[in-house]
Enzyme design. Structure first.
Site, PDB file in Angstrom:
ATOM      1  N   ARG A 272       0.958  -1.303  -0.009  1.00 55.20           N
ATOM      2  CA  ARG A 272      -0.077   0.069  -0.038  1.00 55.20           C
ATOM      3  C   ARG A 272       0.911   1.200   0.032  1.00 55.20           C
ATOM      4  O   ARG A 272       1.909   1.379   0.912  1.00 55.20           O
ATOM      5  CB  ARG A 272      -0.928  -0.120   1.115  1.00 55.20           C
ATOM      6  CG  ARG A 272      -1.714  -1.051   1.460  1.00 55.20           C
ATOM      7  CD  ARG A 272      -2.872  -1.034   2.479  1.00 55.20           C
ATOM      8  NE  ARG A 272      -3.681  -2.296   2.401  1.00 55.20           N
ATOM      9  CZ  ARG A 272      -4.330  -2.490   3.639  1.00 55.20           C
ATOM     10  NH1 ARG A 272      -4.559  -1.638   4.325  1.00 55.20           N
ATOM     11  NH2 ARG A 272      -5.037  -3.603   3.689  1.00 55.20           N
ATOM     12  N   ARG A 287       3.493   1.493  10.152  1.00 57.42           N
ATOM     13  CA  ARG A 287       3.193   1.763   8.751  1.00 57.42           C
ATOM     14  C   ARG A 287       4.053   1.682   7.684  1.00 57.42           C
ATOM     15  O   ARG A 287       5.020   2.328   7.933  1.00 57.42           O
ATOM     16  CB  ARG A 287       2.438   3.111   8.876  1.00 57.42           C
ATOM     17  CG  ARG A 287       1.100   3.158   9.472  1.00 57.42           C
ATOM     18  CD  ARG A 287       0.562   4.641   9.224  1.00 57.42           C
ATOM     19  NE  ARG A 287      -0.721   4.844  10.132  1.00 57.42           N
ATOM     20  CZ  ARG A 287      -1.979   4.537   9.666  1.00 57.42           C
ATOM     21  NH1 ARG A 287      -1.976   3.896   8.383  1.00 57.42           N
ATOM     22  NH2 ARG A 287      -3.240   4.720  10.104  1.00 57.42           N
ATOM     23  N   GLU A 368      -3.963  -0.801  15.270  1.00 62.60           N
ATOM     24  CA  GLU A 368      -5.072  -1.542  14.706  1.00 62.60           C
ATOM     25  C   GLU A 368      -4.509  -2.812  14.194  1.00 62.60           C
ATOM     26  O   GLU A 368      -3.482  -2.677  13.329  1.00 62.60           O
ATOM     27  CB  GLU A 368      -5.804  -0.838  13.616  1.00 62.60           C
ATOM     28  CG  GLU A 368      -6.931  -1.633  12.935  1.00 62.60           C
ATOM     29  CD  GLU A 368      -7.260  -1.025  11.494  1.00 62.60           C
ATOM     30  OE1 GLU A 368      -7.296  -1.771  10.283  1.00 62.60           O
ATOM     31  OE2 GLU A 368      -7.209   0.298  11.484  1.00 62.60           O
ATOM     32  N   SER A 371      -9.287  -5.328  11.019  1.00 63.71           N
ATOM     33  CA  SER A 371     -10.752  -4.651  10.798  1.00 63.71           C
ATOM     34  C   SER A 371     -11.734  -5.887  10.082  1.00 63.71           C
ATOM     35  O   SER A 371     -11.382  -6.286   9.161  1.00 63.71           O
ATOM     36  CB  SER A 371     -10.695  -3.593   9.780  1.00 63.71           C
ATOM     37  OG  SER A 371      -9.895  -2.434  10.209  1.00 63.71           O
ATOM     38  N   ARG A 410       2.332  -5.246  13.097  1.00 67.40           N
ATOM     39  CA  ARG A 410       2.015  -4.814  14.422  1.00 67.40           C
ATOM     40  C   ARG A 410       1.601  -5.680  15.904  1.00 67.40           C
ATOM     41  O   ARG A 410       1.914  -5.189  16.849  1.00 67.40           O
ATOM     42  CB  ARG A 410       0.546  -3.997  13.995  1.00 67.40           C
ATOM     43  CG  ARG A 410       0.722  -3.123  13.225  1.00 67.40           C
ATOM     44  CD  ARG A 410      -0.730  -2.188  12.864  1.00 67.40           C
ATOM     45  NE  ARG A 410      -0.319  -1.116  12.015  1.00 67.40           N
ATOM     46  CZ  ARG A 410      -1.459  -0.267  11.544  1.00 67.40           C
ATOM     47  NH1 ARG A 410      -2.708  -0.412  12.216  1.00 67.40           N
ATOM     48  NH2 ARG A 410      -1.039   0.564  10.576  1.00 67.40           N
TER      49      ARG A 410
END
Length: 458
Positions: A272, A287, A368, A371, A410
């Site tokens: 991404r 990130r 996070e 999701s 993460r």
């Protein structure tokens, strides 16, 4: 996507959803195009009817010897043909525009989603694992510093090889990533998931099917960006999530009711562009542009999707429970709900290495790691995925759901920070030890090369 009939019959409901989600889409233009398209379809049907009647008269007039009237009828038939062709051409143009415009409309939020403007109005549903926290060092070292001290993460060499936002996991750091992937896959196999190892490049049609395109095209890595002339025949993108290829496995197919629910899991690297553009979060591996993830994708009957959503949340949570990592569950409000989602919960793990205002009383920050989303029929309609409730019945769009199970970097952050010891070593979570050859502690490695020496030792 929303069906044109639904939009036509429920414009105010769609307008309300646009406002709640904060999406700017030209609903009035969609309604105008749809109305003009329908009017042209009616006109086209009328012209075809007239032409058929004239064609019937031509044959009859010729049989009756009425040559002059027959010629007039032939000329009228040609006029009607030209008129019809013009109407059909315009209708086709409007059809294409309508399809394009419908892709800009987001999924409607479910009725029970909390209304809010942005992430500040998300609702924390619960926290888990804080009743029995392990003893932490007086000052927890952030993962980006600890990772370099132990030589299990290498950011400088990652940037040298690929640019900012990439890193090397080395030695026990690499073992930890591999162990987490295999552990997650095993947990989800126990939960009834079947494995899929999908292609990493995906085409635009697939990205459109799951809703990444056209809205998020700027975030994607296109294969051939450097020299497009060499790739002019390719329509390939590096996948941003395994959701894209796994969902599109069944694009334009009809499944049977007995096939459902289908539960697939896939490990992939993910790519991404947007990662790494968020201030302080650019440090470390929170990130990054490339990251490993295990994704769970579900295909279900519409009446089962709400219950399956709760089950999917529990399946993602189980990974954190077995790793004994503290976490919380957030429900997204309408303003922070994604473009494609009717309902979404974020699962956030606690990482104690950085003090942030939104962390728990013990300090630290929330990351996070999953999701969990219910798309209802939104993706299925875009991708043409249907099922037959009974073999003799008409096919209907099924519902799709997915959730990360989990995002690996993460979790690495959380393990390095939460399982860290006073001496700078890191305990391996008990559940992961079998996946690391019985290793119980990450003690680090000797660095390699002149850069590892002090300035006086070179």
């Amino acid at each position: 996507m929303l069906s044109r009939q639904f939009v036509r019959e429920n414009p105010e409901e769609v307008r309300d959803a646009l406002a709640k989600k904060g999406v700017d889409a030209d609903l009035d233009r969609i309604l105008d195009v749809d109305e003009e398209w329908r009017e042209l379809k009616r006109k086209g049907d009328d012209l075809r009817h007239q032409r058929n009647e004239v064609s019937s008269r031509i044959g009859r007039l010729k049989q009756e010897g009425e040559e002059e009237e027959a010629q007039e009828a032939i000329e009228r038939s040609q006029e009607l043909k030209s008129e019809l062709e013009a109407v059909e051409e315009r209708a086709d143009e409007l059809e294409s525009e309508l399809e394009r415009l419908l892709l800009t409309l987001p999924q409607l939020p479910a009725d029970d989603v909390p209304v809010g403007a942005d992430e500040s109005e998300n609702v924390e549903r619960r926290r888990e694992g804080f009743d029995d926290l392990r003893d932490l060092p007086e000052e927890v070292t952030p993962h980006y510093d600890l990772g370099e001290e132990l030589d299990v993460l290498d950011f400088e060499r990652g940037a040298k090889v690929s640019g900012g936002g990439f890193y090397f996991a080395k030695g026990d750091g690499a073992k930890l990533e591999h162990a987490l992937v295999q552990f997650m896959l095993d947990v989800h196999r126990e939960q009834g998931y079947s494995d899929v190892f999908p292609p990493i490049p995906v085409n635009s049609k697939s990205m459109e099917g799951t809703g990444q395109f056209p809205k998020f095209v700027e975030d994607a890595y296109r294969i051939g960006d450097v020299n497009e002339a060499d790739y002019e025949d390719d329509d390939l993108w590096l996948l941003p999530t395994a959701e894209v290829p796994v969902t599109n496995m069944y694009r334009d197919e009809i499944l049977l009711s007995e096939d459902l629910p289908l539960k697939h899991q896939a490990y992939t690297p993910n790519f991404r562009r947007e990662a790494g553009e968020h201030g302080t979060e650019t440090r470390g591996i929170v990130r990054v542009h490339q990251f490993n993830k295990v994704e769970m994708v579900n295909f279900v009957r519409p009446e089962e999707s709400e219950e399956r959503f709760e089950g999917l949340v529990a399946e993602a949570e189980e990974v954190l429970e077995r790793l004994e990592l503290p976490y919380r569950i957030l429900e997204m409000c309408t303003g922070d709900l994604g473009f494609t989602q009717a309902k979404k919960y974020d699962i956030e793990v606690w990482a104690p290495g950085d003090d942030m205002e939104d962390g728990p009383e013990e300090g630290g920050r929330w990351l996070e790691v999953s999701s969990v989303s219910n798309f209802e029929a939104f993706q299925a309609r875009r991708a043409g995925i249907r099922y037959r409730p009974e073999r003799h019945e008409s096919a209907e769009h099924l519902h799709t759901l997915n959730g990360s199970g989990l995002a690996v970097p993460r979790i690495v952050v959380a393990v390095l920070e939460y399982y860290q010891n006073e001496d700078g070593t890191v305990d391996v979570p008990e559940a992961l030890q079998p996946y690391m050859g019985g290793q119980e502690v990450i003690e680090g490695h000797e660095k390699v090369g002149e850069s590892a020496l002090g300035s006086g030792e070179k």
